[in-house]
Design a protein around this motif. Structure first.
Motif, PDB file in Angstrom:
ATOM      1  N   LEU A   1      14.664  -1.879   6.040  1.00  0.00           N
ATOM      2  CA  LEU A   1      15.523  -0.965   6.788  1.00  0.00           C
ATOM      3  C   LEU A   1      15.871  -1.531   8.165  1.00  0.00           C
ATOM      4  CD1 LEU A   1      13.875   2.451   5.868  1.00  0.00           C
ATOM      5  CD2 LEU A   1      16.047   1.517   5.015  1.00  0.00           C
ATOM      6  N   ARG A   2      14.919  -2.138   8.830  1.00  0.00           N
ATOM      7  CA  ARG A   2      15.180  -2.713  10.149  1.00  0.00           C
ATOM      8  C   ARG A   2      16.126  -3.915  10.067  1.00  0.00           C
ATOM      9  NH1 ARG A   2      14.759   1.368  11.917  1.00  0.00           N
ATOM     10  NH2 ARG A   2      12.946   2.261  12.911  1.00  0.00           N
ATOM     11  N   ALA A   3      16.149  -4.605   8.942  1.00  0.00           N
ATOM     12  CA  ALA A   3      17.000  -5.783   8.789  1.00  0.00           C
ATOM     13  C   ALA A   3      18.438  -5.434   8.441  1.00  0.00           C
ATOM     14  CB  ALA A   3      16.423  -6.706   7.709  1.00  0.00           C
ATOM     15  N   GLY A   4      18.673  -4.236   7.918  1.00  0.00           N
ATOM     16  CA  GLY A   4      20.020  -3.852   7.493  1.00  0.00           C
ATOM     17  C   GLY A   4      20.849  -3.337   8.657  1.00  0.00           C
ATOM     18  N   PRO A   5      22.107  -3.754   8.748  1.00  0.00           N
ATOM     19  CA  PRO A   5      22.937  -3.304   9.876  1.00  0.00           C
ATOM     20  C   PRO A   5      23.152  -1.791   9.905  1.00  0.00           C
ATOM     21  CG  PRO A   5      24.244  -4.542   8.268  1.00  0.00           C
ATOM     22  CD  PRO A   5      22.812  -4.641   7.847  1.00  0.00           C
ATOM     23  N   ALA A   6      23.233  -1.155   8.746  1.00  0.00           N
ATOM     24  CA  ALA A   6      23.471   0.285   8.699  1.00  0.00           C
ATOM     25  C   ALA A   6      22.191   1.085   8.950  1.00  0.00           C
ATOM     26  CB  ALA A   6      24.063   0.679   7.356  1.00  0.00           C
ATOM     27  N   THR A   7      21.025   0.456   8.815  1.00  0.00           N
ATOM     28  CA  THR A   7      19.763   1.180   8.936  1.00  0.00           C
ATOM     29  C   THR A   7      18.860   0.638  10.037  1.00  0.00           C
ATOM     30  OG1 THR A   7      18.811  -0.237   7.208  1.00  0.00           O
ATOM     31  CG2 THR A   7      19.751   1.885   6.502  1.00  0.00           C
ATOM     32  N   ALA A   8      19.342  -0.308  10.812  1.00  0.00           N
ATOM     33  CA  ALA A   8      18.509  -0.969  11.820  1.00  0.00           C
ATOM     34  C   ALA A   8      17.918   0.000  12.841  1.00  0.00           C
ATOM     35  CB  ALA A   8      19.303  -2.061  12.528  1.00  0.00           C
ATOM     36  N   HIS A   9      18.631   1.081  13.121  1.00  0.00           N
ATOM     37  CA  HIS A   9      18.151   2.031  14.132  1.00  0.00           C
ATOM     38  C   HIS A   9      17.713   3.362  13.527  1.00  0.00           C
ATOM     39  CE1 HIS A   9      19.317  -0.724  17.227  1.00  0.00           C
ATOM     40  NE2 HIS A   9      20.491  -0.843  16.656  1.00  0.00           N
ATOM     41  N   LEU A  10      17.573   3.397  12.214  1.00  0.00           N
ATOM     42  CA  LEU A  10      17.157   4.611  11.518  1.00  0.00           C
ATOM     43  C   LEU A  10      15.721   4.957  11.909  1.00  0.00           C
ATOM     44  CD1 LEU A  10      17.902   6.687   9.295  1.00  0.00           C
ATOM     45  CD2 LEU A  10      16.982   5.060   7.639  1.00  0.00           C
ATOM     46  N   PRO A  11      15.478   6.177  12.404  1.00  0.00           N
ATOM     47  CA  PRO A  11      14.113   6.558  12.762  1.00  0.00           C
ATOM     48  C   PRO A  11      13.193   6.576  11.544  1.00  0.00           C
ATOM     49  CG  PRO A  11      15.694   8.048  13.762  1.00  0.00           C
ATOM     50  CD  PRO A  11      16.450   7.207  12.765  1.00  0.00           C
ATOM     51  N   ILE A  12      12.010   5.980  11.708  1.00  0.00           N
ATOM     52  CA  ILE A  12      11.038   5.894  10.619  1.00  0.00           C
ATOM     53  C   ILE A  12       9.682   6.363  11.132  1.00  0.00           C
ATOM     54  CG2 ILE A  12       9.799   4.362   9.034  1.00  0.00           C
ATOM     55  CD1 ILE A  12      12.194   2.394   9.351  1.00  0.00           C
ATOM     56  N   ILE A  13       9.106   7.353  10.434  1.00  0.00           N
ATOM     57  CA  ILE A  13       7.728   7.758  10.686  1.00  0.00           C
ATOM     58  C   ILE A  13       6.928   7.371   9.448  1.00  0.00           C
ATOM     59  CG2 ILE A  13       6.104   9.667  10.977  1.00  0.00           C
ATOM     60  CD1 ILE A  13       8.156  11.111  12.643  1.00  0.00           C
ATOM     61  N   VAL A  14       5.847   6.644   9.647  1.00  0.00           N
ATOM     62  CA  VAL A  14       4.990   6.201   8.553  1.00  0.00           C
ATOM     63  C   VAL A  14       3.876   7.226   8.361  1.00  0.00           C
ATOM     64  CG1 VAL A  14       3.421   4.392   7.767  1.00  0.00           C
ATOM     65  CG2 VAL A  14       5.509   3.788   9.013  1.00  0.00           C
ATOM     66  N   LEU A  15       3.639   7.582   7.098  1.00  0.00           N
ATOM     67  CA  LEU A  15       2.557   8.490   6.728  1.00  0.00           C
ATOM     68  C   LEU A  15       1.525   7.719   5.920  1.00  0.00           C
ATOM     69  CD1 LEU A  15       4.824  11.337   5.378  1.00  0.00           C
ATOM     70  CD2 LEU A  15       3.529  11.412   7.505  1.00  0.00           C
ATOM     71  N   THR A  16       0.263   7.866   6.272  1.00  0.00           N
ATOM     72  CA  THR A  16      -0.759   7.199   5.484  1.00  0.00           C
ATOM     73  C   THR A  16      -2.128   7.815   5.697  1.00  0.00           C
ATOM     74  OG1 THR A  16      -1.711   5.060   4.894  1.00  0.00           O
ATOM     75  CG2 THR A  16      -1.276   5.444   7.222  1.00  0.00           C
ATOM     76  N   GLY A  17      -2.976   7.648   4.708  1.00  0.00           N
ATOM     77  CA  GLY A  17      -4.372   8.033   4.821  1.00  0.00           C
ATOM     78  C   GLY A  17      -5.206   6.880   5.363  1.00  0.00           C
ATOM     79  N   GLU A  18      -4.614   5.706   5.442  1.00  0.00           N
ATOM     80  CA  GLU A  18      -5.290   4.497   5.938  1.00  0.00           C
ATOM     81  C   GLU A  18      -5.644   4.672   7.407  1.00  0.00           C
ATOM     82  OE1 GLU A  18      -6.974   0.980   6.228  1.00  0.00           O
ATOM     83  OE2 GLU A  18      -6.011   1.463   4.328  1.00  0.00           O
ATOM     84  N   MET A  19      -6.853   4.316   7.767  1.00  0.00           N
ATOM     85  CA  MET A  19      -7.294   4.489   9.146  1.00  0.00           C
ATOM     86  C   MET A  19      -7.316   3.166   9.928  1.00  0.00           C
ATOM     87  SD  MET A  19      -7.582   7.653   9.154  1.00  0.00           S
ATOM     88  CE  MET A  19      -8.502   8.271  10.541  1.00  0.00           C
ATOM     89  N   SER A  20      -6.848   2.099   9.352  1.00  0.00           N
ATOM     90  CA  SER A  20      -6.919   0.790   9.970  1.00  0.00           C
ATOM     91  C   SER A  20      -5.901   0.620  11.096  1.00  0.00           C
ATOM     92  CB  SER A  20      -6.668  -0.284   8.904  1.00  0.00           C
ATOM     93  OG  SER A  20      -6.386  -1.524   9.498  1.00  0.00           O
ATOM     94  N   GLU A  21      -6.375   0.181  12.249  1.00  0.00           N
ATOM     95  CA  GLU A  21      -5.475  -0.105  13.360  1.00  0.00           C
ATOM     96  C   GLU A  21      -4.570  -1.287  13.025  1.00  0.00           C
ATOM     97  OE1 GLU A  21      -7.599  -0.505  17.017  1.00  0.00           O
ATOM     98  OE2 GLU A  21      -8.258   1.582  16.986  1.00  0.00           O
ATOM     99  N   ASP A  22      -5.056  -2.206  12.191  1.00  0.00           N
ATOM    100  CA  ASP A  22      -4.229  -3.347  11.787  1.00  0.00           C
ATOM    101  C   ASP A  22      -3.005  -2.885  10.998  1.00  0.00           C
ATOM    102  OD1 ASP A  22      -5.947  -5.161  12.996  1.00  0.00           O
ATOM    103  OD2 ASP A  22      -7.087  -5.530  11.155  1.00  0.00           O
ATOM    104  N   VAL A  23      -3.195  -1.913  10.112  1.00  0.00           N
ATOM    105  CA  VAL A  23      -2.073  -1.373   9.338  1.00  0.00           C
ATOM    106  C   VAL A  23      -1.102  -0.670  10.280  1.00  0.00           C
ATOM    107  CG1 VAL A  23      -1.396   0.312   7.581  1.00  0.00           C
ATOM    108  CG2 VAL A  23      -3.353  -1.190   7.185  1.00  0.00           C
ATOM    109  N   GLU A  24      -1.624   0.144  11.161  1.00  0.00           N
ATOM    110  CA  GLU A  24      -0.780   0.849  12.129  1.00  0.00           C
ATOM    111  C   GLU A  24       0.027  -0.152  12.947  1.00  0.00           C
ATOM    112  OE1 GLU A  24      -1.166   4.085  15.768  1.00  0.00           O
ATOM    113  OE2 GLU A  24      -2.964   3.497  14.669  1.00  0.00           O
ATOM    114  N   LEU A  25      -0.625  -1.167  13.452  1.00  0.00           N
ATOM    115  CA  LEU A  25       0.056  -2.189  14.255  1.00  0.00           C
ATOM    116  C   LEU A  25       1.109  -2.929  13.437  1.00  0.00           C
ATOM    117  CD1 LEU A  25       0.311  -3.629  16.942  1.00  0.00           C
ATOM    118  CD2 LEU A  25      -1.519  -5.168  16.216  1.00  0.00           C
ATOM    119  N   SER A  26       0.817  -3.229  12.175  1.00  0.00           N
ATOM    120  CA  SER A  26       1.788  -3.911  11.310  1.00  0.00           C
ATOM    121  C   SER A  26       3.079  -3.114  11.192  1.00  0.00           C
ATOM    122  CB  SER A  26       1.209  -4.134   9.910  1.00  0.00           C
ATOM    123  OG  SER A  26       0.127  -5.012   9.959  1.00  0.00           O
ATOM    124  N   PHE A  27       2.951  -1.809  10.991  1.00  0.00           N
ATOM    125  CA  PHE A  27       4.150  -0.961  10.875  1.00  0.00           C
ATOM    126  C   PHE A  27       4.886  -0.856  12.200  1.00  0.00           C
ATOM    127  CE2 PHE A  27       2.542   0.413   6.784  1.00  0.00           C
ATOM    128  CZ  PHE A  27       3.721   0.585   6.083  1.00  0.00           C
TER     129      PHE A  27
END
Length: 137
Positions: free
Chosen positions: A71-97
């Motif tokens: 989505l971030r790479a596409g010109p039509a969706t580059a600025h589309l707001p994204i909220i990630v939902l997960t049960g994962e508690m890892s800060e590494d995963v959070e940082l990756s997103f």
């Protein structure tokens, strides 16, 4: 219904998807859903939303992180707001997103309140809409 309230939910767990759908419909949003990353990208292309709720762990491929990067790479969706939902508690995963361009990150829990979810969506929409969106209730 205002176009500024279109949201796509990309979530593989049917009960979670149904709960999010009901909460957002009740808040006055138009909602479309997908159970995996490929279907999510197709829905977003066919029905351009104003916001995406994206699960971290999606079956098969692409993964939630792949969808976020796509989505971030596409010109039509580059600025589309994204909220990630997960049960994962890892800060590494959070940082990756966050590094891939997600605007916010919510950990799924039984205690997640619908008002908090709607509040976070409103906050992201306020930050990403130049004219400021109408706030959903």
């Amino acid at each position: 219904m205002s176009d500024s309230h279109k949201i796509v939910i990309v979530e593989d767990e049917a009960p979670v998807r149904a709960l999010l759908h009901d909460v957002l419909l009740h808040a006055g949003m138009e909602v479309r859903m997908a159970a995996d990353g490929a279907k999510g990208l197709a829905v977003i292309e066919e029905w351009p939303p104003d916001h995406v709720l994206l699960d971290h762990e999606l079956p098969g491929g692409p993964t939630g992180l792949d969808v976020c990067r796509n989505l971030r790479a596409g010109p039509a969706t580059a600025h589309l707001p994204i909220i990630v939902l997960t049960g994962e508690m890892s800060e590494d995963v959070e940082l990756s997103f966050l590094e891939a361009g997600a605007d916010d990150y919510i950990r799924k829990s039984r205690r997640l309140k619908s008002a908090v979810l709607v509040g976070r969506i409103n906050a992201v929409l306020r930050r990403t809409r130049p004219s400021g969106p109408e706030v959903i209730q």
